[in-house]
Design a protein around this motif. Structure first.
Motif, PDB file in Angstrom:
ATOM      1  N   LEU A  27       0.832  -1.199   0.000  1.00 30.62           N
ATOM      2  CA  LEU A  27       0.000   0.000   0.000  1.00 30.62           C
ATOM      3  C   LEU A  27       0.874   1.260   0.000  1.00 30.62           C
ATOM      4  O   LEU A  27       0.584   2.222  -0.720  1.00 30.62           O
ATOM      5  N   VAL A  28       1.957   1.248   0.765  1.00 33.25           N
ATOM      6  CA  VAL A  28       2.885   2.378   0.780  1.00 33.25           C
ATOM      7  C   VAL A  28       3.523   2.556  -0.600  1.00 33.25           C
ATOM      8  O   VAL A  28       3.656   3.668  -1.109  1.00 33.25           O
ATOM      9  N   ALA A  29       3.927   1.440  -1.222  1.00 31.16           N
ATOM     10  CA  ALA A  29       4.524   1.502  -2.559  1.00 31.16           C
ATOM     11  C   ALA A  29       3.528   2.057  -3.576  1.00 31.16           C
ATOM     12  O   ALA A  29       3.896   2.867  -4.441  1.00 31.16           O
ATOM     13  N   LEU A  30       2.282   1.645  -3.476  1.00 31.74           N
ATOM     14  CA  LEU A  30       1.257   2.164  -4.381  1.00 31.74           C
ATOM     15  C   LEU A  30       1.076   3.672  -4.200  1.00 31.74           C
ATOM     16  O   LEU A  30       0.892   4.401  -5.177  1.00 31.74           O
ATOM     17  N   GLY A  31       1.142   4.124  -2.959  1.00 36.87           N
ATOM     18  CA  GLY A  31       1.054   5.566  -2.706  1.00 36.87           C
ATOM     19  C   GLY A  31       2.206   6.317  -3.357  1.00 36.87           C
ATOM     20  O   GLY A  31       2.010   7.385  -3.949  1.00 36.87           O
ATOM     21  N   GLY A  32       3.402   5.762  -3.279  1.00 29.55           N
ATOM     22  CA  GLY A  32       4.553   6.381  -3.937  1.00 29.55           C
ATOM     23  C   GLY A  32       4.399   6.422  -5.445  1.00 29.55           C
ATOM     24  O   GLY A  32       4.733   7.420  -6.100  1.00 29.55           O
ATOM     25  N   MET A  33       3.894   5.328  -6.001  1.00 29.58           N
ATOM     26  CA  MET A  33       3.664   5.286  -7.444  1.00 29.58           C
ATOM     27  C   MET A  33       2.625   6.329  -7.860  1.00 29.58           C
ATOM     28  O   MET A  33       2.805   7.018  -8.871  1.00 29.58           O
ATOM     29  N   LEU A  34       1.565   6.445  -7.078  1.00 31.41           N
ATOM     30  CA  LEU A  34       0.539   7.436  -7.408  1.00 31.41           C
ATOM     31  C   LEU A  34       1.111   8.848  -7.363  1.00 31.41           C
ATOM     32  O   LEU A  34       0.738   9.700  -8.177  1.00 31.41           O
ATOM     33  N   ASN A  35       2.023   9.086  -6.445  1.00 33.48           N
ATOM     34  CA  ASN A  35       2.674  10.391  -6.365  1.00 33.48           C
ATOM     35  C   ASN A  35       3.475  10.664  -7.639  1.00 33.48           C
ATOM     36  O   ASN A  35       3.430  11.765  -8.192  1.00 33.48           O
ATOM     37  N   ILE A  36       4.201   9.668  -8.121  1.00 34.78           N
ATOM     38  CA  ILE A  36       4.965   9.807  -9.365  1.00 34.78           C
ATOM     39  C   ILE A  36       4.027  10.031 -10.547  1.00 34.78           C
ATOM     40  O   ILE A  36       4.254  10.920 -11.378  1.00 34.78           O
ATOM     41  N   PHE A  37       2.972   9.236 -10.614  1.00 32.65           N
ATOM     42  CA  PHE A  37       2.034   9.356 -11.734  1.00 32.65           C
ATOM     43  C   PHE A  37       1.391  10.741 -11.779  1.00 32.65           C
ATOM     44  O   PHE A  37       1.289  11.350 -12.845  1.00 32.65           O
ATOM     45  N   THR A  38       0.945  11.232 -10.638  1.00 28.25           N
ATOM     46  CA  THR A  38       0.282  12.543 -10.631  1.00 28.25           C
ATOM     47  C   THR A  38       1.270  13.666 -10.925  1.00 28.25           C
ATOM     48  O   THR A  38       0.903  14.656 -11.568  1.00 28.25           O
ATOM     49  N   GLY A  39       2.518  13.518 -10.484  1.00 25.37           N
ATOM     50  CA  GLY A  39       3.535  14.517 -10.808  1.00 25.37           C
ATOM     51  C   GLY A  39       3.780  14.596 -12.308  1.00 25.37           C
ATOM     52  O   GLY A  39       3.879  15.682 -12.890  1.00 25.37           O
ATOM     53  N   ARG A  40       3.878  13.443 -12.942  1.00 28.92           N
ATOM     54  CA  ARG A  40       4.057  13.412 -14.401  1.00 28.92           C
ATOM     55  C   ARG A  40       2.830  13.990 -15.101  1.00 28.92           C
ATOM     56  O   ARG A  40       2.952  14.721 -16.088  1.00 28.92           O
ATOM     57  N   LEU A  41       1.651  13.664 -14.598  1.00 26.32           N
ATOM     58  CA  LEU A  41       0.425  14.177 -15.199  1.00 26.32           C
ATOM     59  C   LEU A  41       0.384  15.705 -15.123  1.00 26.32           C
ATOM     60  O   LEU A  41      -0.002  16.378 -16.089  1.00 26.32           O
ATOM     61  N   GLU A  42       0.794  16.265 -13.993  1.00 29.45           N
ATOM     62  CA  GLU A  42       0.827  17.726 -13.854  1.00 29.45           C
ATOM     63  C   GLU A  42       1.742  18.356 -14.900  1.00 29.45           C
ATOM     64  O   GLU A  42       1.392  19.368 -15.517  1.00 29.45           O
ATOM     65  N   ARG A  43       2.923  17.760 -15.094  1.00 27.87           N
ATOM     66  CA  ARG A  43       3.871  18.311 -16.077  1.00 27.87           C
ATOM     67  C   ARG A  43       3.318  18.200 -17.499  1.00 27.87           C
ATOM     68  O   ARG A  43       3.500  19.108 -18.311  1.00 27.87           O
ATOM     69  N   ILE A  44       2.640  17.109 -17.794  1.00 28.58           N
ATOM     70  CA  ILE A  44       2.068  16.935 -19.133  1.00 28.58           C
ATOM     71  C   ILE A  44       0.959  17.955 -19.369  1.00 28.58           C
ATOM     72  O   ILE A  44       0.861  18.546 -20.448  1.00 28.58           O
ATOM     73  N   ILE A  45       0.142  18.178 -18.364  1.00 31.86           N
ATOM     74  CA  ILE A  45      -0.933  19.168 -18.503  1.00 31.86           C
ATOM     75  C   ILE A  45      -0.349  20.559 -18.705  1.00 31.86           C
ATOM     76  O   ILE A  45      -0.823  21.323 -19.562  1.00 31.86           O
ATOM     77  N   ASP A  46       0.695  20.889 -17.951  1.00 32.95           N
ATOM     78  CA  ASP A  46       1.348  22.192 -18.137  1.00 32.95           C
ATOM     79  C   ASP A  46       1.898  22.331 -19.556  1.00 32.95           C
ATOM     80  O   ASP A  46       1.731  23.362 -20.206  1.00 32.95           O
ATOM     81  N   ARG A  47       2.551  21.275 -20.044  1.00 33.14           N
ATOM     82  CA  ARG A  47       3.104  21.311 -21.395  1.00 33.14           C
ATOM     83  C   ARG A  47       1.994  21.424 -22.430  1.00 33.14           C
ATOM     84  O   ARG A  47       2.131  22.147 -23.431  1.00 33.14           O
ATOM     85  N   SER A  48       0.884  20.740 -22.221  1.00 36.66           N
ATOM     86  CA  SER A  48      -0.216  20.817 -23.193  1.00 36.66           C
ATOM     87  C   SER A  48      -0.810  22.221 -23.232  1.00 36.66           C
ATOM     88  O   SER A  48      -1.211  22.687 -24.305  1.00 36.66           O
ATOM     89  N   ARG A  49      -0.830  22.909 -22.109  1.00 43.21           N
ATOM     90  CA  ARG A  49      -1.327  24.295 -22.102  1.00 43.21           C
ATOM     91  C   ARG A  49      -0.404  25.201 -22.913  1.00 43.21           C
ATOM     92  O   ARG A  49      -0.873  26.073 -23.657  1.00 43.21           O
ATOM     93  N   VAL A  50       0.904  25.000 -22.773  1.00 41.60           N
ATOM     94  CA  VAL A  50       1.868  25.775 -23.553  1.00 41.60           C
ATOM     95  C   VAL A  50       1.666  25.502 -25.041  1.00 41.60           C
ATOM     96  O   VAL A  50       1.617  26.434 -25.865  1.00 41.60           O
ATOM     97  N   MET A  51       1.542  24.228 -25.397  1.00 39.44           N
ATOM     98  CA  MET A  51       1.395  23.865 -26.805  1.00 39.44           C
ATOM     99  C   MET A  51       0.062  24.336 -27.371  1.00 39.44           C
ATOM    100  O   MET A  51      -0.019  24.730 -28.540  1.00 39.44           O
ATOM    101  N   GLN A  52      -0.986  24.355 -26.568  1.00 35.04           N
ATOM    102  CA  GLN A  52      -2.275  24.864 -27.036  1.00 35.04           C
ATOM    103  C   GLN A  52      -2.172  26.366 -27.307  1.00 35.04           C
ATOM    104  O   GLN A  52      -2.797  26.877 -28.236  1.00 35.04           O
ATOM    105  N   GLY A  53      -1.369  27.067 -26.493  1.00 39.89           N
ATOM    106  CA  GLY A  53      -1.141  28.488 -26.740  1.00 39.89           C
ATOM    107  C   GLY A  53      -0.380  28.730 -28.031  1.00 39.89           C
ATOM    108  O   GLY A  53      -0.606  29.727 -28.724  1.00 39.89           O
ATOM    109  N   ARG A  54       0.511  27.813 -28.379  1.00 37.36           N
ATOM    110  CA  ARG A  54       1.294  27.948 -29.619  1.00 37.36           C
ATOM    111  C   ARG A  54       0.510  27.510 -30.859  1.00 37.36           C
ATOM    112  O   ARG A  54       0.906  27.837 -31.971  1.00 37.36           O
ATOM    113  N   TYR A  55      -0.551  26.790 -30.659  1.00 41.56           N
ATOM    114  CA  TYR A  55      -1.302  26.210 -31.777  1.00 41.56           C
ATOM    115  C   TYR A  55      -1.711  27.270 -32.806  1.00 41.56           C
ATOM    116  O   TYR A  55      -1.499  27.099 -33.998  1.00 41.56           O
ATOM    117  N   LEU A  56      -2.285  28.357 -32.348  1.00 40.42           N
ATOM    118  CA  LEU A  56      -2.767  29.393 -33.269  1.00 40.42           C
ATOM    119  C   LEU A  56      -1.630  30.263 -33.794  1.00 40.42           C
ATOM    120  O   LEU A  56      -1.805  30.988 -34.779  1.00 40.42           O
TER     121      LEU A  56
END
Length: 159
Positions: A27-56
Protein backbone atom coordinates in the motif's frame (compact mmCIF):
# COMPACT_ATOMS: atom_id res chain seq x y z
CA UNK A 1 -19.38 -7.07 18.69
CA UNK A 2 -18.92 -8.13 22.34
CA UNK A 3 -18.91 -11.82 21.36
CA UNK A 4 -15.81 -11.15 19.21
CA UNK A 5 -13.79 -9.83 22.17
CA UNK A 6 -13.13 -13.26 23.73
CA UNK A 7 -11.99 -14.52 20.33
CA UNK A 8 -9.71 -11.49 20.01
CA UNK A 9 -8.18 -12.25 23.39
CA UNK A 10 -7.42 -15.81 22.24
CA UNK A 11 -5.95 -14.70 18.92
CA UNK A 12 -2.29 -14.00 18.70
CA UNK A 13 -2.71 -10.40 17.57
CA UNK A 14 1.01 -10.02 16.92
CA UNK A 15 0.87 -12.77 14.30
CA UNK A 16 -2.12 -11.11 12.66
CA UNK A 17 -0.31 -7.77 12.60
CA UNK A 18 2.82 -9.35 11.13
CA UNK A 19 0.78 -11.05 8.43
CA UNK A 20 -0.89 -7.76 7.52
CA UNK A 21 2.45 -5.93 7.22
CA UNK A 22 3.36 -7.22 3.73
CA UNK A 23 0.19 -5.82 2.13
CA UNK A 24 0.68 -2.62 4.13
CA UNK A 25 4.11 -2.17 2.52
CA UNK A 26 2.47 -2.74 -0.86
CA UNK A 27 0.00 0.00 0.00
CA UNK A 28 2.89 2.38 0.78
CA UNK A 29 4.52 1.50 -2.56
CA UNK A 30 1.26 2.16 -4.38
CA UNK A 31 1.05 5.57 -2.71
CA UNK A 32 4.55 6.38 -3.94
CA UNK A 33 3.66 5.29 -7.44
CA UNK A 34 0.54 7.44 -7.41
CA UNK A 35 2.67 10.39 -6.37
CA UNK A 36 4.96 9.81 -9.36
CA UNK A 37 2.03 9.36 -11.73
CA UNK A 38 0.28 12.54 -10.63
CA UNK A 39 3.53 14.52 -10.81
CA UNK A 40 4.06 13.41 -14.40
CA UNK A 41 0.43 14.18 -15.20
CA UNK A 42 0.83 17.73 -13.85
CA UNK A 43 3.87 18.31 -16.08
CA UNK A 44 2.07 16.94 -19.13
CA UNK A 45 -0.93 19.17 -18.50
CA UNK A 46 1.35 22.19 -18.14
CA UNK A 47 3.10 21.31 -21.39
CA UNK A 48 -0.22 20.82 -23.19
CA UNK A 49 -1.33 24.29 -22.10
CA UNK A 50 1.87 25.77 -23.55
CA UNK A 51 1.39 23.87 -26.80
CA UNK A 52 -2.27 24.86 -27.04
CA UNK A 53 -1.14 28.49 -26.74
CA UNK A 54 1.29 27.95 -29.62
CA UNK A 55 -1.30 26.21 -31.78
CA UNK A 56 -2.77 29.39 -33.27
CA UNK A 57 0.66 31.05 -33.54
CA UNK A 58 2.28 28.39 -35.73
CA UNK A 59 2.15 27.66 -39.44
CA UNK A 60 3.58 25.10 -41.81
CA UNK A 61 6.05 22.56 -40.43
CA UNK A 62 6.02 24.18 -36.97
CA UNK A 63 2.23 23.78 -36.84
CA UNK A 64 2.46 20.12 -37.82
CA UNK A 65 5.02 19.53 -35.06
CA UNK A 66 2.74 21.34 -32.59
CA UNK A 67 -0.27 19.22 -33.57
CA UNK A 68 1.78 16.01 -33.35
CA UNK A 69 3.04 16.91 -29.89
CA UNK A 70 -0.49 17.75 -28.73
CA UNK A 71 -1.67 14.35 -29.95
CA UNK A 72 1.15 12.62 -28.07
CA UNK A 73 0.40 14.65 -24.95
CA UNK A 74 -3.25 13.58 -25.15
CA UNK A 75 -2.14 9.96 -25.49
CA UNK A 76 0.18 10.32 -22.49
CA UNK A 77 -2.66 11.80 -20.43
CA UNK A 78 -4.81 8.81 -21.39
CA UNK A 79 -2.10 6.33 -20.35
CA UNK A 80 -1.42 8.06 -17.04
CA UNK A 81 -5.11 8.37 -16.26
CA UNK A 82 -5.42 4.64 -16.80
CA UNK A 83 -2.33 3.92 -14.67
CA UNK A 84 -3.72 6.07 -11.86
CA UNK A 85 -7.09 4.35 -12.06
CA UNK A 86 -5.63 0.83 -11.88
CA UNK A 87 -3.27 1.86 -9.06
CA UNK A 88 -6.13 3.27 -7.00
CA UNK A 89 -8.26 0.16 -7.57
CA UNK A 90 -5.26 -1.98 -6.62
CA UNK A 91 -4.81 0.06 -3.43
CA UNK A 92 -8.49 -0.41 -2.57
CA UNK A 93 -8.13 -4.18 -3.06
CA UNK A 94 -5.03 -4.14 -0.82
CA UNK A 95 -7.02 -2.32 1.89
CA UNK A 96 -9.72 -4.98 1.63
CA UNK A 97 -6.99 -7.64 1.76
CA UNK A 98 -5.61 -6.19 5.00
CA UNK A 99 -9.09 -6.20 6.49
CA UNK A 100 -9.62 -9.79 5.37
CA UNK A 101 -6.34 -10.82 6.99
CA UNK A 102 -7.53 -9.42 10.32
CA UNK A 103 -10.90 -11.15 9.94
CA UNK A 104 -9.09 -14.38 9.08
CA UNK A 105 -7.06 -14.01 12.28
CA UNK A 106 -10.23 -13.63 14.31
CA UNK A 107 -12.53 -16.14 12.69
CA UNK A 108 -11.85 -19.57 11.31
CA UNK A 109 -13.76 -19.87 8.07
CA UNK A 110 -12.75 -22.54 5.54
CA UNK A 111 -13.16 -20.41 2.40
CA UNK A 112 -11.50 -17.28 3.73
CA UNK A 113 -8.01 -18.34 2.65
CA UNK A 114 -9.12 -18.55 -0.99
CA UNK A 115 -10.73 -15.12 -0.78
CA UNK A 116 -7.52 -13.64 0.66
CA UNK A 117 -5.44 -15.32 -2.06
CA UNK A 118 -7.85 -14.06 -4.72
CA UNK A 119 -7.67 -10.52 -3.37
CA UNK A 120 -3.87 -10.64 -3.45
CA UNK A 121 -3.84 -11.96 -7.02
CA UNK A 122 -6.34 -9.28 -8.08
CA UNK A 123 -4.19 -6.56 -6.48
CA UNK A 124 -1.10 -7.83 -8.32
CA UNK A 125 -2.91 -7.99 -11.66
CA UNK A 126 -4.21 -4.44 -11.22
CA UNK A 127 -0.74 -3.25 -10.23
CA UNK A 128 0.74 -4.95 -13.31
CA UNK A 129 -1.77 -3.25 -15.60
CA UNK A 130 -0.97 0.11 -13.99
CA UNK A 131 2.75 -0.45 -14.57
CA UNK A 132 2.14 -1.45 -18.19
CA UNK A 133 0.18 1.76 -18.77
CA UNK A 134 2.93 3.77 -17.08
CA UNK A 135 5.49 2.10 -19.33
CA UNK A 136 3.44 3.06 -22.37
CA UNK A 137 3.32 6.67 -21.19
CA UNK A 138 7.08 6.76 -20.62
CA UNK A 139 7.78 5.35 -24.08
CA UNK A 140 5.50 7.94 -25.66
CA UNK A 141 7.18 10.68 -23.65
CA UNK A 142 10.64 9.54 -24.69
CA UNK A 143 9.55 9.68 -28.31
CA UNK A 144 8.53 13.32 -27.77
CA UNK A 145 11.79 14.24 -26.06
CA UNK A 146 14.05 12.73 -28.68
CA UNK A 147 15.71 15.43 -30.74
CA UNK A 148 14.03 15.49 -34.10
CA UNK A 149 16.22 14.90 -37.16
CA UNK A 150 15.52 18.33 -38.64
CA UNK A 151 17.17 19.99 -35.63
CA UNK A 152 20.36 17.96 -35.91
CA UNK A 153 22.98 19.47 -38.17
CA UNK A 154 24.96 17.04 -40.24
CA UNK A 155 28.67 17.14 -39.67
CA UNK A 156 31.18 16.80 -42.51
CA UNK A 157 33.60 14.89 -40.34
CA UNK A 158 33.28 11.18 -39.89
CA UNK A 159 32.52 9.95 -36.40
Amino acid sequence: MISVLPELAKTDIVTVLQTAMAPAFLLVALGGMLNIFTGRLERIIDRSRVMQGRYLETEGEAHILCVNELRDLQLRIKYLNSAIYFSVVSAIVVCILIGLLFVMGLVSHPGLEQIVAGAFIAAMILLSVALIQFSREVRTGIRDFMIREEYLEKSDRAE
